[in-house]
Design a protein around this motif. Sequence first.
Motif, PDB file in Angstrom:
ATOM      1  N   ASP A 161       9.300  17.863 -17.007  1.00  9.12           N
ATOM      2  CA  ASP A 161       7.939  17.675 -16.509  1.00  9.12           C
ATOM      3  C   ASP A 161       7.315  16.450 -17.211  1.00  9.12           C
ATOM      4  OD1 ASP A 161       5.197  17.767 -16.129  1.00  9.12           O
ATOM      5  OD2 ASP A 161       5.098  19.961 -16.179  1.00  9.12           O
ATOM      6  N   ARG A 162       6.918  15.472 -16.437  1.00  4.69           N
ATOM      7  CA  ARG A 162       6.435  14.221 -17.037  1.00  4.69           C
ATOM      8  C   ARG A 162       5.111  14.381 -17.776  1.00  4.69           C
ATOM      9  NH1 ARG A 162       4.972  10.670 -11.541  1.00  4.69           N
ATOM     10  NH2 ARG A 162       3.336   9.592 -12.681  1.00  4.69           N
ATOM     11  N   THR A 163       4.434  15.524 -17.592  1.00  7.83           N
ATOM     12  CA  THR A 163       3.140  15.694 -18.263  1.00  7.83           C
ATOM     13  C   THR A 163       3.212  16.651 -19.454  1.00  7.83           C
ATOM     14  OG1 THR A 163       2.530  17.533 -16.820  1.00  7.83           O
ATOM     15  CG2 THR A 163       1.898  15.331 -16.090  1.00  7.83           C
ATOM     16  N   ILE A 190       0.867  -1.173   0.000  1.00 10.15           N
ATOM     17  CA  ILE A 190       0.000   0.000   0.000  1.00 10.15           C
ATOM     18  C   ILE A 190       0.910   1.231   0.000  1.00 10.15           C
ATOM     19  CG2 ILE A 190      -1.870   1.196   1.223  1.00 10.15           C
ATOM     20  CD1 ILE A 190      -2.876  -1.491   1.077  1.00 10.15           C
ATOM     21  N   ARG A 191       0.778   2.048  -0.996  1.00  7.30           N
ATOM     22  CA  ARG A 191       1.549   3.290  -1.029  1.00  7.30           C
ATOM     23  C   ARG A 191       0.661   4.367  -0.380  1.00  7.30           C
ATOM     24  NH1 ARG A 191       3.260   6.587  -5.670  1.00  7.30           N
ATOM     25  NH2 ARG A 191       1.153   6.681  -6.392  1.00  7.30           N
ATOM     26  N   THR A 192       1.207   5.055   0.606  1.00 12.19           N
ATOM     27  CA  THR A 192       0.384   6.049   1.288  1.00 12.19           C
ATOM     28  C   THR A 192       0.089   7.217   0.354  1.00 12.19           C
ATOM     29  OG1 THR A 192       2.314   7.110   2.260  1.00 12.19           O
ATOM     30  CG2 THR A 192       1.228   5.424   3.600  1.00 12.19           C
ATOM     31  N   LEU A 193      -0.895   7.990   0.746  1.00  8.66           N
ATOM     32  CA  LEU A 193      -1.454   9.069  -0.079  1.00  8.66           C
ATOM     33  C   LEU A 193      -0.378   9.900  -0.802  1.00  8.66           C
ATOM     34  CD1 LEU A 193      -3.958  10.774  -0.799  1.00  8.66           C
ATOM     35  CD2 LEU A 193      -3.618  11.998   1.339  1.00  8.66           C
ATOM     36  N   ASP A 194      -0.482   9.903  -2.135  1.00 10.30           N
ATOM     37  CA  ASP A 194       0.486  10.650  -2.953  1.00 10.30           C
ATOM     38  C   ASP A 194      -0.302  11.696  -3.749  1.00 10.30           C
ATOM     39  OD1 ASP A 194       2.489  11.581  -4.567  1.00 10.30           O
ATOM     40  OD2 ASP A 194       2.771   9.736  -5.688  1.00 10.30           O
ATOM     41  N   ILE A 195      -0.661  12.725  -3.056  1.00 10.83           N
ATOM     42  CA  ILE A 195      -1.501  13.750  -3.667  1.00 10.83           C
ATOM     43  C   ILE A 195      -0.646  14.949  -4.065  1.00 10.83           C
ATOM     44  CG2 ILE A 195      -2.161  15.107  -1.621  1.00 10.83           C
ATOM     45  CD1 ILE A 195      -4.397  13.398  -4.195  1.00 10.83           C
ATOM     46  N   ASN A 233       8.845   7.018 -12.735  1.00 11.92           N
ATOM     47  CA  ASN A 233       8.066   8.057 -13.427  1.00 11.92           C
ATOM     48  C   ASN A 233       8.491   9.424 -12.903  1.00 11.92           C
ATOM     49  OD1 ASN A 233       6.760   5.827 -14.362  1.00 11.92           O
ATOM     50  ND2 ASN A 233       4.940   6.086 -13.098  1.00 11.92           N
ATOM     51  N   ASP A 234       8.645   9.510 -11.594  1.00 14.49           N
ATOM     52  CA  ASP A 234       9.094  10.771 -11.004  1.00 14.49           C
ATOM     53  C   ASP A 234      10.611  10.908 -11.037  1.00 14.49           C
ATOM     54  OD1 ASP A 234       6.839  12.333 -10.255  1.00 14.49           O
ATOM     55  OD2 ASP A 234       6.354  10.810  -8.764  1.00 14.49           O
ATOM     56  N   LEU A 235      11.309   9.802 -10.782  1.00 17.12           N
ATOM     57  CA  LEU A 235      12.778   9.898 -10.737  1.00 17.12           C
ATOM     58  C   LEU A 235      13.325  10.447 -12.062  1.00 17.12           C
ATOM     59  CD1 LEU A 235      15.275   9.359  -8.983  1.00 17.12           C
ATOM     60  CD2 LEU A 235      15.434   7.099 -10.024  1.00 17.12           C
ATOM     61  N   ILE A 264      11.822   5.401  -3.940  1.00 14.44           N
ATOM     62  CA  ILE A 264      12.972   6.205  -4.339  1.00 14.44           C
ATOM     63  C   ILE A 264      12.600   6.838  -5.663  1.00 14.44           C
ATOM     64  CG2 ILE A 264      15.444   6.216  -4.838  1.00 14.44           C
ATOM     65  CD1 ILE A 264      14.896   5.358  -1.965  1.00 14.44           C
ATOM     66  N   GLU A 265      12.202   8.090  -5.584  1.00 13.97           N
ATOM     67  CA  GLU A 265      11.759   8.774  -6.807  1.00 13.97           C
ATOM     68  C   GLU A 265      12.251  10.209  -6.870  1.00 13.97           C
ATOM     69  OE1 GLU A 265       7.476   8.469  -7.042  1.00 13.97           O
ATOM     70  OE2 GLU A 265       7.192   8.890  -4.931  1.00 13.97           O
ATOM     71  N   VAL A 266      13.094  10.574  -5.908  1.00 11.90           N
ATOM     72  CA  VAL A 266      13.691  11.900  -5.903  1.00 11.90           C
ATOM     73  C   VAL A 266      15.203  11.673  -5.966  1.00 11.90           C
ATOM     74  CG1 VAL A 266      13.915  14.057  -4.590  1.00 11.90           C
ATOM     75  CG2 VAL A 266      11.803  12.731  -4.452  1.00 11.90           C
ATOM     76  N   TRP A 323       3.989  21.074  -2.737  1.00  8.81           N
ATOM     77  CA  TRP A 323       3.437  20.489  -1.519  1.00  8.81           C
ATOM     78  C   TRP A 323       2.694  19.214  -1.882  1.00  8.81           C
ATOM     79  CZ3 TRP A 323      -1.315  21.922   1.717  1.00  8.81           C
ATOM     80  CH2 TRP A 323      -1.105  21.579   3.066  1.00  8.81           C
ATOM     81  N   ARG A 324       3.435  18.137  -2.060  1.00  3.17           N
ATOM     82  CA  ARG A 324       2.780  16.905  -2.485  1.00  3.17           C
ATOM     83  C   ARG A 324       3.258  15.708  -1.648  1.00  3.17           C
ATOM     84  NH1 ARG A 324       5.496  14.161  -7.799  1.00  3.17           N
ATOM     85  NH2 ARG A 324       4.204  12.492  -6.968  1.00  3.17           N
ATOM     86  N   ALA A 325       2.540  14.597  -1.854  1.00  4.54           N
ATOM     87  CA  ALA A 325       2.910  13.285  -1.297  1.00  4.54           C
ATOM     88  C   ALA A 325       3.263  13.357   0.195  1.00  4.54           C
ATOM     89  CB  ALA A 325       4.047  12.687  -2.121  1.00  4.54           C
TER      90      ALA A 325
HETATM   91 MG    MG Z   1       5.720   8.960  -8.176  1.00  2.00          MG
END
Ligand code: MG
Length: 583
Positions: free
Chosen positions: A468-470, A335-340, A458-460, A434-436, A361-363
Amino acid sequence: MSEITLKGIPAAPGIVIGHAYIFGKEDLDVERQGISEEQVPLEISRFEDALIQTRQEIIALQKKIAQEMGSEHGEVFDAHLLVLEDRMLIEEVISKVKKEKLVVDFVFSEVLKRYASVFSRIEDEYLKERISDINDVGRRILRNLLGKKRKGLADLEERVIVIAHDLSPSDTATMHKNKVVGFVTDIGGKTSHTAIMAKSLEIPAVVGLEVGTEKIKNGDSVIVDGSSGVVIVAPEPETLKKYEVQEEKMKGLTATFISIKDLPAETTDGKVVSLAANIEFPEEIPSVLQHGAEGLGLYRTEYFYMNRRDLPTEDEQFEAYKHLAEAFGDKPVIIRTLDIGGDKFVSQFNLPKEMSPFMGWRAIRFCLARPDIFKTQLRAILRASATGNLKVMFPMISGVEELRRSKELLQECREELKARGIAYNDKLEVGAMIEVPSAALTSDVLSREAAFFSIGTNDLIQYSLAVDRTNEKIAYLYEPTHPAVLRLIKGVIDAGHKSNIWVGMCGEMSGEPSLALLLLGLGLDEFSMQSASILEIKNIIRSVSYVQAKQIADQAMELTTGADVEAFLKGKLKELLPAIYGN
Ligand code: MG
Ligand code: PEP
């Protein structure tokens, strides 16, 4: 007509070729017509009858869908039933009929249009999504008032690709699988109910095409590639041939891959890795199991918080996580905790608009600032950990202090549960995503305080390459094979292994066939991906020796550009499995 290629958002994977069926808006325009004072009660009772009839229809539909597809899908209609009970809407119609002395059909259609226009201007994503519920129910009521029978998607006689401006959940739910073989909508996102239904029906679909209903006509020949989000109208013979070959190949491959479903992901010299699935919704469980997943490597819990007004309670989350744990039995469920934040938005939090949301201010940053929300989730996870093989991991960890603080809060939750006499698994494994880049570069430090790592590529990739991934304009720079990314990944795997912890990857990279040999050779222990890719990756792993994969990885690490790495790996895959990856 010459071939047109349109690009939308991939909603459900697969390729389908067929003829377009424009599922247009029905003509429900109603004439303005005056009535006398004596006709007023009659009009009101017509309206009430239409409401009752609509209610009965929705309940019948809800039952049917729940029986055929599971109760979660039936729950979509609860929102529709609520619209029918909306006193404001009902009273506005009745009072207008009384005051303006107009036929109820006209008054209702005007009120409906006004609601739609007000809602479309609202910036709140939750309320915006309610437009489709209101429109869907509103049109049903209107049809009942006008006495029209609707030709639904369930009545189709031929196999078609449905092209619509939008599809309501009830439209999608009545699609007959054998007749609707694919669909395309002008609007909608990956997480709309429509897209979810398409995925679970395994119908290739593209949403957010914007101009589909404008450019495509009834009967046009259309190719829908739900994996890449491409729709081709009036394809030239060569394009058609290319996709037909691809479609056939995919069918053939699916048949081949299914034979290895119950075999381990084991190299020819005995190295075994684990292949797990990523999910956003518990509804995906049956398909995940069908595709041979050995567990869940990533459950993106933030989707649980979307499309609702309130926040999920501890009990509600507990039930959901328990359901997952039970569905997977002994298999691990992470379970990955809230990544908003970033590109994921939850209306209840009212997050401020930021200049750089992905770096904002995320995750875990949000969760540590809102321990009330975070701890509710952590308690639910802990409680569910007593019912199966759950693990938890934290997103966007940028340094060891964040990991420590998160673990402290988890410890507080354990103590609270203990005080309440509630069971939990004391040995619950706690991992770090590990994504930073800062986490990747200090993974030796983090590895001493985490039970496992899951690399979020995806973030790393976006953070290490500053892409920017989007953003489609710089998508050419978003290179998973960039040497900088590969060095970070290698560093994380090596650091993890040095501390005797396992290292997984849940970014999209792990489901990419051309990268499987490299990741295997780098020593990745767990690959977590969209379940449809699992068997293809397993087939590659079962075709190579670990010794060979390590050599390939060593050679790839020597190359200096992302393009060179990609070409090298594709060449190796082709050599290894020419029947599948040859031209
Ligand atoms: Mg991510
Ligand atoms: C990732 O960043 O690779 C990841 C798996 O998390 P998400 O895609 O949800 O950001």
